[in-house]
Design an enzyme around this catalytic site. Structure first.
Site, PDB file in Angstrom:
ATOM      1  N   LEU A  42       0.849  -1.188   0.000  1.00 53.66           N
ATOM      2  CA  LEU A  42       0.000   0.000   0.000  1.00 53.66           C
ATOM      3  C   LEU A  42       0.885   1.237   0.000  1.00 53.66           C
ATOM      4  O   LEU A  42       1.722   1.398   0.885  1.00 53.66           O
ATOM      5  CB  LEU A  42      -0.908   0.017   1.238  1.00 53.66           C
ATOM      6  CG  LEU A  42      -1.858  -1.178   1.389  1.00 53.66           C
ATOM      7  CD1 LEU A  42      -2.356  -1.286   2.826  1.00 53.66           C
ATOM      8  CD2 LEU A  42      -3.029  -1.045   0.429  1.00 53.66           C
ATOM      9  N   THR A  43       0.705   2.097  -0.979  1.00 53.51           N
ATOM     10  CA  THR A  43       1.538   3.291  -1.060  1.00 53.51           C
ATOM     11  C   THR A  43       1.048   4.354  -0.084  1.00 53.51           C
ATOM     12  O   THR A  43      -0.148   4.558   0.064  1.00 53.51           O
ATOM     13  CB  THR A  43       1.530   3.851  -2.495  1.00 53.51           C
ATOM     14  OG1 THR A  43       1.973   2.824  -3.374  1.00 53.51           O
ATOM     15  CG2 THR A  43       2.453   5.041  -2.627  1.00 53.51           C
ATOM     16  N   CYS A  93      -0.544  -1.924 -10.661  1.00 52.12           N
ATOM     17  CA  CYS A  93      -0.861  -0.540 -10.307  1.00 52.12           C
ATOM     18  C   CYS A  93      -1.604   0.141 -11.455  1.00 52.12           C
ATOM     19  O   CYS A  93      -1.121   0.175 -12.592  1.00 52.12           O
ATOM     20  CB  CYS A  93       0.408   0.236  -9.980  1.00 52.12           C
ATOM     21  SG  CYS A  93       0.063   1.904  -9.372  1.00 52.12           S
ATOM     22  N   LYS A 143       2.542  -9.455  -8.973  1.00 51.55           N
ATOM     23  CA  LYS A 143       1.149  -9.088  -8.686  1.00 51.55           C
ATOM     24  C   LYS A 143       0.535  -8.503  -9.952  1.00 51.55           C
ATOM     25  O   LYS A 143       1.083  -7.567 -10.544  1.00 51.55           O
ATOM     26  CB  LYS A 143       1.081  -8.065  -7.546  1.00 51.55           C
ATOM     27  CG  LYS A 143      -0.325  -7.739  -7.064  1.00 51.55           C
ATOM     28  CD  LYS A 143      -0.271  -6.878  -5.795  1.00 51.55           C
ATOM     29  CE  LYS A 143      -1.660  -6.699  -5.187  1.00 51.55           C
ATOM     30  NZ  LYS A 143      -2.491  -5.720  -5.885  1.00 51.55           N
ATOM     31  N   ASN A 150      -6.931 -11.519  -4.448  1.00 55.58           N
ATOM     32  CA  ASN A 150      -6.976 -10.176  -3.876  1.00 55.58           C
ATOM     33  C   ASN A 150      -8.237  -9.456  -4.350  1.00 55.58           C
ATOM     34  O   ASN A 150      -8.536  -9.458  -5.538  1.00 55.58           O
ATOM     35  CB  ASN A 150      -5.714  -9.408  -4.294  1.00 55.58           C
ATOM     36  CG  ASN A 150      -5.701  -7.955  -3.852  1.00 55.58           C
ATOM     37  OD1 ASN A 150      -5.246  -7.087  -4.577  1.00 55.58           O
ATOM     38  ND2 ASN A 150      -6.186  -7.666  -2.668  1.00 55.58           N
ATOM     39  N   ASP A 207     -11.737  -7.134  -2.203  1.00 56.19           N
ATOM     40  CA  ASP A 207     -12.997  -7.046  -1.447  1.00 56.19           C
ATOM     41  C   ASP A 207     -13.068  -7.910  -0.194  1.00 56.19           C
ATOM     42  O   ASP A 207     -14.165  -8.209   0.277  1.00 56.19           O
ATOM     43  CB  ASP A 207     -14.192  -7.382  -2.339  1.00 56.19           C
ATOM     44  CG  ASP A 207     -14.402  -6.373  -3.449  1.00 56.19           C
ATOM     45  OD1 ASP A 207     -13.789  -5.292  -3.390  1.00 56.19           O
ATOM     46  OD2 ASP A 207     -15.166  -6.667  -4.386  1.00 56.19           O
ATOM     47  N   ALA A 235      -6.214  -5.517   1.348  1.00 54.09           N
ATOM     48  CA  ALA A 235      -5.781  -4.126   1.185  1.00 54.09           C
ATOM     49  C   ALA A 235      -6.682  -3.196   1.994  1.00 54.09           C
ATOM     50  O   ALA A 235      -6.412  -2.915   3.159  1.00 54.09           O
ATOM     51  CB  ALA A 235      -5.791  -3.745  -0.293  1.00 54.09           C
ATOM     52  N   ARG A 236      -7.780  -2.732   1.385  1.00 47.74           N
ATOM     53  CA  ARG A 236      -8.670  -1.790   2.081  1.00 47.74           C
ATOM     54  C   ARG A 236      -9.189  -2.346   3.394  1.00 47.74           C
ATOM     55  O   ARG A 236      -9.328  -1.621   4.380  1.00 47.74           O
ATOM     56  CB  ARG A 236      -9.855  -1.434   1.181  1.00 47.74           C
ATOM     57  CG  ARG A 236      -9.532  -0.528   0.025  1.00 47.74           C
ATOM     58  CD  ARG A 236     -10.776  -0.250  -0.808  1.00 47.74           C
ATOM     59  NE  ARG A 236     -11.313  -1.457  -1.412  1.00 47.74           N
ATOM     60  CZ  ARG A 236     -12.510  -1.532  -1.998  1.00 47.74           C
ATOM     61  NH1 ARG A 236     -13.281  -0.459  -2.035  1.00 47.74           N
ATOM     62  NH2 ARG A 236     -12.927  -2.655  -2.550  1.00 47.74           N
TER      63      ARG A 236
END
Length: 607
Positions: free
Chosen positions: A246-247, A332, A372, A451, A453, A475-476
């Site tokens: 995560l940036t 990305c 990825k 990856n 949700d 992630a989120r």
């Protein structure tokens, strides 16, 4: 007199009136927690995962300026103190040497003048001193009074010894000698130079092959690689709890926090290969990790050139000590990288992608290489399956992660887990063939990670139990709900109280000050990154105020109030409340603090 039919009609009306109607995409919050006539429009309250992936590397689009949307040209600089103390005098009882000399130094050498001009101390004990037994910020520390007495800085030797014996600290710091060699272009790339020559010849060979028609000629043109790939460390991601790269928000203090909350695998923020080779300080700050992250720490790089990838892989292998895998970012979606041929753009150039992976694999020593990707770059045109088949056939990658969305789709729709399952079947078939083949059975299997949700323990287990999927990258879900892996471990929803959630933020605050420092600049930087973190955590809706479960990550709530004032504050969409929360840990904001969030509806400049 009421007939039986009328009675049934009345009963039906009563049931219908009690039945709650849910709008698709709206979080089902209990009516008593919904705020009537909300002051904040729903449109301005939510951001998407592009913010996590793009960070501050996004490019500004041409055209008219919009009042809403992303602040893509954000000024991240934090102002320093008006009167600066020379770093040679951080500890006046043990002064260092100023390389400029007192007469030419732009910072003051008068300790009394500096202390008189310094901002008032923040109440409490310095978190850094409490943790490691001394404070590297010295006189510049914003909690100076807690470890400064009679003109001397205190040192807690027992705590210093305990910290040293624990083996804690930051790792993967590049040496000054290596940095200078890179800057002067004198660094010895003993492995990658040979690899690049071979890959360059393959580019020319590929161009020639494209002009030929006969298969025999194609086969005859194949040239064996003049190097042997080193044996790689084993990478087993089956059932691992993985935090996505995560940036900006995926910084070292956040990753360290996630390790305390049950994460097994973490990744650096995306590092660009060219700035790494130019020894840019900001880029080499990205592979740094906390010792608690290893084993299980991966460095992610982005590039569009095989020579840059090979050289970056070699220098990371030589100059770092705590790296479990080297990950190539081919997912990305941001425009800036895409236009440069990096990130998801590589999916449109499979031959280039394969060369980059070959270069990394041959130059990374014993560090395994992973990749990825996304489902593709365009909607309704999935290309990941055919790409994965080529990657497996032509490269020995340790893991493939597939984000179940295309670049074009972004986050307008749910992740496509059916397609992830299809691609997982391809990887499973490949692994089975390798096991049957005696010649290749000794090589490590390829992990396949899904990856997209994952927000609850149910999402996680549903994904991991999908055939062909070894694990899930979150992630989120890990930003909005940092304790997601605790729920995975407990296999149940955890209704964290507001106090417990505040304790998580306090831990982040302590880690951030250890990393960025407890001086004025470090406090400002830590405060800014906590605001970035809060731009995600405020989106969490406590499960105790929901009408029904499970919650969905893409659901948007009406404006709601919490079960107490603190819970309401933690869920606030107002940037002023985010600043208020940071003041609980970093003291009052000074006149020199600025915070410009990713979205234009929220911005803060003190004073």
């Amino acid at each position: 007199m009421t007939t039986e039919t009328e009675k049934r009609a009345l009963e039906d009306d009563t049931v219908e009136s009690k039945r709650i109607k849910y709008d698709k995409g709206i979080a089902p919050i209990k009516p008593e927690f919904i705020v009537e006539n909300p002051s904040v429009p729903a449109d301005d309250r939510y951001v998407n995962d592009d913010d996590a992936e793009a960070g501050d590397r996004n490019g500004e689009e041409k055209g008219k300026k919009k009042k809403r949307g992303q602040n893509k040209k954000r000024d991240m600089r934090q102002q320093h103190e008006e009167v600066r103390l020379c770093s040679s005098l951080l500890d006046p009882s043990n002064p260092g040497t100023c390389r400029f000399g007192p007469e030419h130094c732009r910072s003051t050498h008068d300790v009394t003048t500096y202390l008189a001009a310094k901002a008032p101390d923040i109440d409490g004990v310095c978190p850094v001193f409490k943790s490691i037994g001394y404070c590297p910020a010295g006189l510049k520390c914003r909690w100076l009074n807690s470890h400064y007495e009679d003109g001397k800085l205190k040192r807690d030797q027992s705590q210093i010894d305990a910290y040293a014996s624990s083996g804690q600290g930051e790792v993967n710091k590049i040496s000054t000698e290596a940095k200078l060699a890179l800057q002067k272009k004198k660094y010895l790339f003993e492995v990658s130079d040979n690899v690049i020559k071979y890959l360059d010849s393959q580019v020319q060979s590929d161009e020639n092959i494209a002009k030929r028609e006969e298969a025999k000629e194609n086969n005859a043109s194949y040239v064996e690689a003049p190097f042997k790939i080193a044996e790689k460390k084993k990478l087993d991601l089956r059932g691992a709890k993985i935090v996505s790269p995560l940036t900006t928000v995926g910084n070292l203090p956040y990753r360290r926090l996630m390790k305390t909350l049950g994460a097994d695998v973490t990744y650096s923020e995306m590092a660009l290969s060219l700035p790494l080779l130019q020894a840019t300080n900001s880029e080499w700050a990205l592979p740094k990790a906390h010792s608690s992250e290893y084993p299980g720490f991966g460095v992610q790089i982005a590039t569009s050139k095989h020579w840059a990838a090979a050289k970056a892989a070699e220098v990371i292998y030589k100059e770092t000590t705590h790296v479990s895998e080297l990950n190539l970012n081919c997912g990305c979606p941001i425009d800036l990288l895409y236009r440069q041929g990096q990130g998801s753009a590589l999916m449109e150039q499979p031959a280039r992608l394969l060369r980059i992976l070959k270069g990394m694999n041959a130059s990374s020593g014993d560090i395994p290489v992973t990749v990825k990707i996304r489902t593709g770059t365009k909607d309704n045109k999935n290309t990941a399956k055919s790409l994965v088949e080529r990657v497996l056939a032509e490269n020995d990658v340790a893991a493939i992660t597939l984000h179940g969305r295309s670049r074009q789709q972004r986050y307008t729709k749910d992740a496509d887990w059916e397609y992830i399952k299809e691609v997982g079947a391809v990887v499973t078939e490949w692994n089975n063939k390798k096991e049957e083949d005696k010649e290749s059975s000794e090589t490590n299997r390829t992990n396949f990670v899904g990856n997209g949700d994952v927000f609850t323990h149910e999402d996680w287990y549903n994904a991991v139990n999908t055939e062909g999927v070894d694990s899930v990258m979150v992630a989120r879900g890990a930003l909005i709900k940092p304790w997601i892996f605790e729920e995975v471990e407990a296999q149940q929803y955890l209704d964290k109280s507001a106090t417990e959630r505040l304790d998580i933020l306090r831990k982040f605050a302590d880690f951030s000050l250890e990393h960025w420092g407890s001086d004025e600049y470090g406090v400002g930087l830590s405060r800014r990154f906590m605001c970035e973190f809060l731009s995600f955590t405020h989106r969490y809706i406590p499960v105790g105020i929901l009408e029904r479960l499970p919650p969905k990550i893409n659901q948007r709530p009406p404006q709601w109030r919490g079960r107490n004032e603190l819970e309401t504050l933690l869920g606030s969409t107002d940037y002023k409340d985010w600043i208020k929360i940071t003041e609980m840990f970093y003291g009052k904001t000074g006149d020199n603090f600025t915070f410009i969030p990713k979205h234009k509806s929220n911005a803060y400049e003190s004073g």
